[in-house]
Design an enzyme around this catalytic site. Structure first.
Site, short mmCIF file in Angstrom:
data_model
loop_
_atom_site.label_atom_id
_atom_site.label_comp_id
_atom_site.label_asym_id
_atom_site.label_seq_id
_atom_site.Cartn_x
_atom_site.Cartn_y
_atom_site.Cartn_z
N SER A 359 0.83 -1.19 0.00
CA SER A 359 0.00 0.00 0.00
C SER A 359 0.88 1.26 0.00
CB SER A 359 -0.96 -0.04 1.19
OG SER A 359 -2.01 0.89 1.03
N ASP A 472 -5.82 -3.59 -2.76
CA ASP A 472 -4.75 -3.28 -1.81
C ASP A 472 -4.11 -4.52 -1.20
OD1 ASP A 472 -3.46 -2.37 0.77
OD2 ASP A 472 -4.20 -0.45 0.04
#
Length: 596
Positions: A359, A472
């Site tokens: 991320s 993600d």
């Protein structure tokens, strides 16, 4: 290679933990396996235990036609294979192949059962060894061993640049550990029983014994080769745990005829292989790395720029097992703390040899891998996250709250590279939406990989990677220490930004939106602290990986947990304060951590 009865006794006593009588020693047999050959295949009879005396083995799962499918791990000198089969008599659950010429001692089930009557302690020790093995496998997963002590240095380009670089690598290795440098010309001067290895595939027993003795006396045996397919190069590749090919990046990336013949020789392709590309000065960005990698099978590749002395030192650290890996975790705007950690590492002189993240951790890991300075990282991050405001890029919430266009545009503008062209090795993590599998990005378009790794579910639309929706990476692995442990690094520094405390609220149920808004904007009203929808979604990605993060923390050599809990996950206005929190925390922890 000859092994004496005394050596057999010593090796077996170390494994079984007891003094052995002549009856047990007599039951042990020796087995020699040439580099590239199989010790046994999956499904074979499993009633024999093997102890590796010298060499290196790989453990594979296999398909029905006995083609290697997946590497499970490696076996180094002093380790064993076949404990469970010896106890249960079950078929082999995996195949084992020699990376290089190897010697083993063994005992079969029939001999072990006969001796167990008079030596019952052997059974208990074997059971203890099995338990230790299973614990080790559970803690490290399928991690392959990177304890490499025989290395072949093979130039693919014959020019002054590669010769100087290979000399520098040899000197750096010798400066860090006991290293024996071998060439075909210096064998006799070092006391080898032969002055030449000859042209045959069979290595004389006297030379095998001499080489084994050298390995036990040194940390590394370095085989120096020339850019040619000759008997010495084939010999060196068969003896090496790691083969390091060195090429001038300005040359032709297609393998020369001699290289193709060398790689096709017996045993040459079983050891780990690394490709080092010698780049021009750092003023020119690295390019076309994929053209070098496509025709070769490299386990990893490295870049060495002509005007960056630290690149050569990084190569030495990686092949010697002393490299430092940096893992940056997920955390939304709290990830600005990674910038402060980066500054602290630079000031402390801690090398960053491999970097990875998830991320926002992936975004800053890529900045480090690209070689950005601390000042450059701050400038670009301030523009991309504070001025551009990617967390305010709202849209009709059919797929996600945000369009994600601003983030995608900024990533393309500032980090438009291919991953394999980054000066420092890099990886990032994303999650494939359809089957829930983790994806490790180590090649291809960097902005696309970062966009996938930071596609917060419900907040930013999924990314499309190879025609599949990807979200993600923190959904499956927000602190990928386990992935870094599979790389050729000796120590791992991890920066964890996940929750570690319990917080209580002052209300029995979540107040209405109007109550929350009025508490924020009307005077004399006590502020109601409730998470925003974005914060709730971001926090939700942490829940599924909390146990994995706890395990990851224990596997890091240095764990950094900057105190950033007071900052909101989308609070980009706290940019400077979050950076400072990371910097101060890292400075304190680094003073307590031995950097060498």
């Amino acid at each position: 290679m000859t092994v004496t009865t005394a050596q057999i006794r010593k090796i077996a006593e170390i494994y079984f933990g007891v003094e052995l009588g002549n009856d047990l020693v007599a039951a042990l047999k020796t087995t020699a396996v040439a580099g590239g050959d199989w010790l046994f295949h999956e499904g074979d009879d499993g009633s024999t235990l093997y102890l590796l005396v010298h060499g290196r083995l790989q453990v594979w799962t296999e398909t029905s036609d006995r083609q290697p499918l997946r590497l499970l791990g490696e076996v180094t000198a002093g380790e064993s294979v076949g404990e469970i089969g010896l106890l249960t008599g079950e078929k082999r659950s995996a195949g084992v192949r020699a990376i290089r010429d190897s010697l083993l001692i063994s005992i079969d089930r029939e001999a072990f059962e006969r001796l167990a009557v008079s030596h019952p302690s052997l059974v208990m020790q074997l059971a203890a060894n099995v338990a230790t093995l299973l614990r080790s496998q559970a803690s490290r997963g399928a991690r392959a061993s990177w304890r490499l002590n025989t290395i072949a240095l093979v130039p693919l380009t014959d020019n002054d640049r590669t010769r100087v670089f290979c000399n520098d690598v040899a000197a750096g290795l010798a400066a860090s550990a006991r290293t024996l440098e071998l060439t075909e010309d210096n064998l006799a001067g070092l006391g080898a029983p032969l002055t030449s290895v000859g042209g045959g595939e069979t290595i004389p027993e006297a030379l095998q014994t001499w080489l084994h003795d050298q390995e036990t006396r040194t940390d590394y045996v370095l085989y120096r080769c020339r850019a040619v397919d000759d008997a010495w190069s084939r010999f060196a590749l068969r003896q090496s745990d790691l083969i390091v090919y060195v090429a001038d990046a300005r040359g032709d990336p297609q393998p020369a005829a001699w290289e193709s013949r060398l790689l096709a020789s017996k045993g040459a392709v079983t050891g780990k292989q690394a490709l080092v590309l010698l780049q021009p000065g750092s003023s020119r960005p690295v390019s076309d790395t994929d053209r070098w990698l496509q025709p070769r099978r490299a386990d990893f590749h490295l870049h060495a720029r002509a005007d960056v002395a630290g690149d050569t030192a990084r190569v030495v650290r990686i092949i010697s097992g002393s490299a430092v890996g940096l893992v940056l975790g997920a955390g939304g705007a709290r990830g600005f703390a990674h910038i402060g950690v980066y500054r602290a590492l630079l000031e402390a002189g801690v090398p960053i040899d491999w970097v990875g993240g998830t991320s926002i951790g992936a975004i800053f890991a890529a900045a480090i891998a690209a070689g950005w300075s601390y000042e450059e990282t701050v400038r670009i991050a301030r523009h991309s996250f504070v001025a551009v405001k990617p967390f305010s890029d709202y849209t009709l919430p059919l797929v996600a709250l945000l369009r994600g266009r601003r983030m995608e545009r900024e990533l393309r503008a500032s980090q438009d590279y291919r991953i394999e062209d980054l000066p420092i090795p890099f990886f990032c993590i994303s999650s494939v939406l359809d089957n829930g599998r983790m994806q490790v990005h180590e090649h291809g378009d960097l902005p696309a990989a970062l966009r996938a790794s930071a596609a917060l579910p419900g907040v930013i639309p999924p990314a499309v990677v190879e025609k599949r929706l990807t979200i993600d990476g923190s959904v499956l692995n927000s602190l990928p220490v386990d992935i870094m442990r599979q790389k050729p690094v000796g120590r791992v520094i991890a920066v964890d930004l996940s929750a570690s405390k319990t917080y209580e609220v002052e209300y029995a149920s979540v107040p209405s939106p109007w109550s929350i808004l009025s508490s924020r904007y009307l005077p004399f009203r006590k502020r109601i602290r409730a998470p925003s929808i974005t914060t709730t979604m971001l926090k939700a990605t942490e829940i599924g990986t909390q146990e994995k993060v706890r395990q990851a923390r224990t596997h890091a050599d240095l764990l950094l947990q900057p105190p950033v809990r007071k900052f909101g996950i989308t609070n980009v206005k706290a940019f400077d304060r979050i950076i400072d929190a990371g910097y101060v925390h890292a400075c304190k922890k680094l003073k307590e951590w031995p950097s060498r």
